[in-house]
Design a protein around this motif. Structure first.
Motif, PDB file in Angstrom:
ATOM      1  N   GLY A 136     -13.530  33.875-151.637  1.00 18.74           N
ATOM      2  CA  GLY A 136     -13.832  34.403-150.320  1.00 18.74           C
ATOM      3  C   GLY A 136     -14.991  33.735-149.627  1.00 18.74           C
ATOM      4  N   VAL A 137     -15.461  32.607-150.154  1.00 19.31           N
ATOM      5  CA  VAL A 137     -16.581  31.876-149.557  1.00 19.31           C
ATOM      6  C   VAL A 137     -16.035  30.889-148.533  1.00 19.31           C
ATOM      7  N   THR A 138     -16.714  30.769-147.406  1.00 20.73           N
ATOM      8  CA  THR A 138     -16.367  29.771-146.398  1.00 20.73           C
ATOM      9  C   THR A 138     -17.138  28.495-146.689  1.00 20.73           C
ATOM     10  N   ILE A 139     -16.442  27.360-146.633  1.00 25.60           N
ATOM     11  CA  ILE A 139     -17.060  26.060-146.891  1.00 25.60           C
ATOM     12  C   ILE A 139     -17.266  25.335-145.566  1.00 25.60           C
ATOM     13  N   VAL A 140     -18.496  24.850-145.334  1.00 24.58           N
ATOM     14  CA  VAL A 140     -18.800  24.096-144.122  1.00 24.58           C
ATOM     15  C   VAL A 140     -19.220  22.684-144.509  1.00 24.58           C
ATOM     16  N   SER A 141     -18.734  21.711-143.756  1.00 25.77           N
ATOM     17  CA  SER A 141     -19.119  20.322-143.976  1.00 25.77           C
ATOM     18  C   SER A 141     -18.919  19.556-142.677  1.00 25.77           C
ATOM     19  N   GLY A 142     -19.091  18.212-142.747  1.00 26.79           N
ATOM     20  CA  GLY A 142     -19.175  17.418-141.531  1.00 26.79           C
ATOM     21  C   GLY A 142     -17.993  16.538-141.205  1.00 26.79           C
ATOM     22  N   LEU A 143     -16.849  16.718-141.909  1.00 30.15           N
ATOM     23  CA  LEU A 143     -15.632  15.958-141.628  1.00 30.15           C
ATOM     24  C   LEU A 143     -15.847  14.450-141.699  1.00 30.15           C
ATOM     25  N   ALA A 144     -16.795  14.001-142.514  1.00 28.05           N
ATOM     26  CA  ALA A 144     -17.006  12.575-142.738  1.00 28.05           C
ATOM     27  C   ALA A 144     -16.148  12.117-143.916  1.00 28.05           C
ATOM     28  N   ARG A 145     -16.170  10.822-144.163  1.00 25.35           N
ATOM     29  CA  ARG A 145     -15.458  10.295-145.331  1.00 25.35           C
ATOM     30  C   ARG A 145     -16.086  10.828-146.619  1.00 25.35           C
ATOM     31  N   GLY A 146     -15.394  10.677-147.712  1.00 22.65           N
ATOM     32  CA  GLY A 146     -15.956  10.965-149.022  1.00 22.65           C
ATOM     33  C   GLY A 146     -16.059  12.441-149.340  1.00 22.65           C
ATOM     34  N   ILE A 147     -17.269  12.899-149.649  1.00 21.03           N
ATOM     35  CA  ILE A 147     -17.485  14.264-150.130  1.00 21.03           C
ATOM     36  C   ILE A 147     -17.067  15.292-149.086  1.00 21.03           C
ATOM     37  N   ASP A 148     -17.410  15.073-147.813  1.00 16.72           N
ATOM     38  CA  ASP A 148     -17.050  16.025-146.762  1.00 16.72           C
ATOM     39  C   ASP A 148     -15.543  16.245-146.727  1.00 16.72           C
ATOM     40  N   THR A 149     -14.800  15.149-146.701  1.00 21.59           N
ATOM     41  CA  THR A 149     -13.338  15.239-146.646  1.00 21.59           C
ATOM     42  C   THR A 149     -12.794  16.003-147.843  1.00 21.59           C
ATOM     43  N   ALA A 150     -13.288  15.677-149.024  1.00 19.52           N
ATOM     44  CA  ALA A 150     -12.807  16.342-150.236  1.00 19.52           C
ATOM     45  C   ALA A 150     -13.093  17.836-150.208  1.00 19.52           C
ATOM     46  N   ALA A 151     -14.286  18.225-149.737  1.00 18.44           N
ATOM     47  CA  ALA A 151     -14.643  19.642-149.688  1.00 18.44           C
ATOM     48  C   ALA A 151     -13.740  20.394-148.720  1.00 18.44           C
ATOM     49  N   HIS A 152     -13.475  19.813-147.545  1.00 16.71           N
ATOM     50  CA  HIS A 152     -12.589  20.459-146.570  1.00 16.71           C
ATOM     51  C   HIS A 152     -11.182  20.628-147.133  1.00 16.71           C
ATOM     52  N   VAL A 153     -10.654  19.569-147.731  1.00 16.79           N
ATOM     53  CA  VAL A 153      -9.281  19.611-148.266  1.00 16.79           C
ATOM     54  C   VAL A 153      -9.162  20.686-149.338  1.00 16.79           C
ATOM     55  N   GLY A 154     -10.162  20.768-150.210  1.00 17.21           N
ATOM     56  CA  GLY A 154     -10.106  21.766-151.271  1.00 17.21           C
ATOM     57  C   GLY A 154     -10.219  23.190-150.753  1.00 17.21           C
ATOM     58  N   ALA A 155     -10.972  23.395-149.681  1.00 18.72           N
ATOM     59  CA  ALA A 155     -11.253  24.750-149.208  1.00 18.72           C
ATOM     60  C   ALA A 155     -10.252  25.272-148.194  1.00 18.72           C
ATOM     61  N   LEU A 156      -9.458  24.400-147.563  1.00 20.69           N
ATOM     62  CA  LEU A 156      -8.530  24.863-146.526  1.00 20.69           C
ATOM     63  C   LEU A 156      -7.743  26.092-146.972  1.00 20.69           C
TER      64      LEU A 156
END
Length: 360
Positions: A136-156
């Motif tokens: 139930g946690v919301t993930i925020v990141s910056g839509l950049a390459r690398g770590i940001d992209t991976a975090a967004h994809v995993g949390a969608l």
């Protein structure tokens, strides 16, 4: 309401009006309209020319473009404005958003890291984002390459993307589909007007929004001098938790995280570690908007003696506002009034950590 929004946006888009100045102007004069009328007078008192006001026509075109893109404005005093972000003195006076704003009301964690991240680090960020979102946690990141992209994809779909451009501009280009998916299923946030390209100076501003939205920031992989460490520093300044994933001392991409841990950041290996660090925090700080911790409203006016004394203490080296209060013996509201006048005259620059300096 549309006219009021246009007036507020016109003040925000006027050159030299930053987040702190905007708050002080509205607090002092009660509305953006009244503040716009007083700008020439305040600038003259500060010894400079008044800032060039944003044109009403340009603001109208921006608002029309935002509406065509399916986005909307979120102003600082709107009830839906993210409560944790609103606690920052430098919170953006206006955001442009697409998506589900309820995501900002849940426990939010930022996951950031290197653009040229290793495969192992990207896999870790994707797994961490997925596991936290499942709780139930919301993930925020910056839509950049690398770590940001991976975090967004995993949390969608439980993810917020904060970008350094307009909502209609994609950077990097290969994330076009991901950015659209975040906007459709999660939440996309921009501070810049539509059509704005992601210039270098916009990224630190983007990073403060990422840090401000989250209770804690996790750095997965980062070089010693990187935007991810800037985000971690901003999170620390905001009183938020900073966590880091340890890495090999032989990998330069891990040096930033190892440095953060050495300086006191919490070592993170699993989603359970993140939750253990954050769950003791009172959830009411997320669900209920916090009181405004901005500067007090400026006084009605300052005397010429106040202006001379305070200006004399300023120079090209940034100095803290608290130190200026101590040395000038001026009331905080009087000091803020003089600083506001100098800033509107183009003679004052604000720096991180509540410091100011004169421009020459």
């Amino acid at each position: 309401m549309a006219d009021r929004d246009a007036t507020r946006l016109r003040l925000i888009r006027t050159g030299g009006i930053g987040p702190v100045t905007y708050r002080q102007l509205v607090a002092r004069f009660g509305s953006a309209e009244a503040a716009l009328e007083m700008l020439p007078t305040l600038a003259r008192r500060g010894g400079g020319a008044p800032p060039r006001l944003a044109e009403a026509g340009a603001v109208a075109r921006e608002m029309a473009a935002t509406q065509r893109l399916g986005a909307r404005y979120l102003f600082l005093d709107d009830p839906d404005y993210p409560p944790l972000l609103a606690e920052l003195d430098t919170a953006p006076p206006a955001l442009i958003v697409r998506g589900d704003l309820s995501l900002t009301r849940a426990m939010t964690v930022a996951i950031v890291g290197a653009r040229n991240a290793s495969a192992a680090a990207c896999r870790f960020a994707r797994t961490l984002g997925h596991d936290l979102a499942a709780e139930g946690v919301t993930i925020v990141s910056g839509l950049a390459r690398g770590i940001d992209t991976a975090a967004h994809v995993g949390a969608l779909p439980r993810t917020i993307g904060v970008i350094a451009s307009g909502v209609d501009v994609v950077f990097p280009p290969e994330n076009a589909a991901l950015q659209e998916q975040v906007a459709a299923d999660g939440l996309l946030i921009a501070e810049q007007p539509p059509g704005t390209q992601p210039l270098a100076r916009h990224f630190p501003s983007r990073n403060r929004i990422i840090a401000g939205l989250a209770l804690g920031t996790v750095v997965v992989e980062a070089a010693p001098r990187s935007g991810s460490l800037i985000t971690a520093r901003l999170a620390t300044e905001a009183g938020r938790e900073v966590m880091a994933v340890p890495g090999s001392p032989l990998d330069p991409r891990a040096q930033g995280c190892n440095l953060l841990i050495r300086e006191g950041a919490t070592l993170i290996q699993t989603a359970a570690d993140v939750l253990e660090q954050l769950r003791p925090i009172d959830p009411r700080s997320v669900l209920t908007p916090a009181p405004a911790y901005g500067n007090p409203p400026p006084a009605a006016d300052a005397s010429d003696a106040d202006r001379t004394r305070i200006t004399g203490l300023l120079g090209p080296v940034p100095v803290g506002v608290d130190e200026l209060i101590r040395q000038s013996h001026a009331a905080p509201a009087i000091l803020q009034t003089v600083l506001l006048e100098l800033e509107l005259a183009g003679r004052l620059e604000r720096h991180a950590g509540g410091r100011v300096s004169l421009t020459f």
